[in-house]
Design an enzyme around this catalytic site. Structure first.
Site, PDB file in Angstrom:
ATOM      1  N   LYS A   1     -21.427 -29.925 -56.946  1.00  0.00           N
ATOM      2  CA  LYS A   1     -21.846 -28.588 -56.537  1.00  0.00           C
ATOM      3  C   LYS A   1     -23.109 -28.601 -55.666  1.00  0.00           C
ATOM      4  CE  LYS A   1     -19.954 -26.218 -60.596  1.00  0.00           C
ATOM      5  NZ  LYS A   1     -20.324 -25.328 -61.713  1.00  0.00           N
TER       6      LYS A   1
ATOM      7  N   TYR B   1     -11.673 -19.760 -58.600  1.00  0.00           N
ATOM      8  CA  TYR B   1     -12.243 -19.087 -59.773  1.00  0.00           C
ATOM      9  C   TYR B   1     -11.521 -17.775 -60.055  1.00  0.00           C
ATOM     10  CZ  TYR B   1     -16.162 -22.378 -59.598  1.00  0.00           C
ATOM     11  OH  TYR B   1     -16.943 -23.509 -59.611  1.00  0.00           O
TER      12      TYR B   1
ATOM     13  N   ASN C   1     -24.987 -26.320 -62.682  1.00  0.00           N
ATOM     14  CA  ASN C   1     -24.748 -27.395 -63.648  1.00  0.00           C
ATOM     15  C   ASN C   1     -24.123 -28.626 -62.998  1.00  0.00           C
ATOM     16  OD1 ASN C   1     -22.142 -26.535 -63.253  1.00  0.00           O
ATOM     17  ND2 ASN C   1     -21.832 -25.813 -65.345  1.00  0.00           N
TER      18      ASN C   1
ATOM     19  N   HIS D   1     -18.107 -29.603 -61.303  1.00  0.00           N
ATOM     20  CA  HIS D   1     -16.924 -28.949 -61.872  1.00  0.00           C
ATOM     21  C   HIS D   1     -15.896 -30.046 -62.056  1.00  0.00           C
ATOM     22  CE1 HIS D   1     -13.265 -26.539 -62.229  1.00  0.00           C
ATOM     23  NE2 HIS D   1     -12.733 -27.397 -61.373  1.00  0.00           N
TER      24      HIS D   1
ATOM     25  N   GLU E   1      -5.606 -27.995 -58.501  1.00  0.00           N
ATOM     26  CA  GLU E   1      -6.908 -28.040 -57.844  1.00  0.00           C
ATOM     27  C   GLU E   1      -6.981 -29.124 -56.776  1.00  0.00           C
ATOM     28  OE1 GLU E   1      -9.833 -28.257 -60.977  1.00  0.00           O
ATOM     29  OE2 GLU E   1      -9.545 -26.152 -61.501  1.00  0.00           O
TER      30      GLU E   1
END
Length: 153
Positions: free
Chosen positions: A9, A49, A112, A115, A126
């Protein structure tokens, strides 16, 4: 061999953690079979998402994910989905166990670092979202005989 998606990320990009994160998976014995840097746009994020699209915090997630490039990584190996998720740690990084990526390097829920696909089925979907078939590679390493000696696919 099983494949899974890992997204590194924007916060990891900003902090210069790309190499340290990738190294953990290579150190574990998993293979990197696809990798590319890209900027996400809103339509892709709404698809990725979709389960969060109607939540009040979705806009903050989208803004964060578009704030800098991300790195999409295809990781391959026996039990790669489960192992990758375990190595990432729980979503809330303050609750993630030491030794995990989030537990060692993050303090946030949104920022964080990574993913990871949550199931084999999600991984297949994905990976197609982020990679064309020609961007993924399969290869064997001589060391795989040692790394996966007792593992059954």
């Amino acid at each position: 061999m099983e494949r899974t998606l890992l997204l590194i990320k924007p916060d990891a990009i900003e902090r210069g953690l790309i190499g340290r994160i990738i190294s953990r998976f290579e150190d574990k014995g998993l293979r990197i079979t696809g990798m590319k840097m890209l900027r996400l746009d809103l339509p892709l994020l709404e698809e990725h998402y979709s389960h969060l699209r109607d939540k009040p915090y979705f806009q903050r997630i989208a803004e964060f994910m578009m704030s800098a490039p991300i790195i999409a990584v295809c990781i391959e190996g026996i039990d790669s989905v489960r192992i990758t998720r375990s190595m990432c740690g729980v979503t809330n990084a303050r609750e993630a166990s030491p030794g995990t990526i989030r537990g060692d390097m993050s303090m946030s829920i949104r920022s964080n670092l990574v993913h990871a696909s949550d199931s084999i089925e999600s991984a297949e979907i994905e990976l197609k979202r982020f990679f064309m078939d020609a961007e993924l590679f399969s290869y064997n390493r001589k060391l795989d005989e040692v790394i996966f000696i007792d593992a059954k696919p």
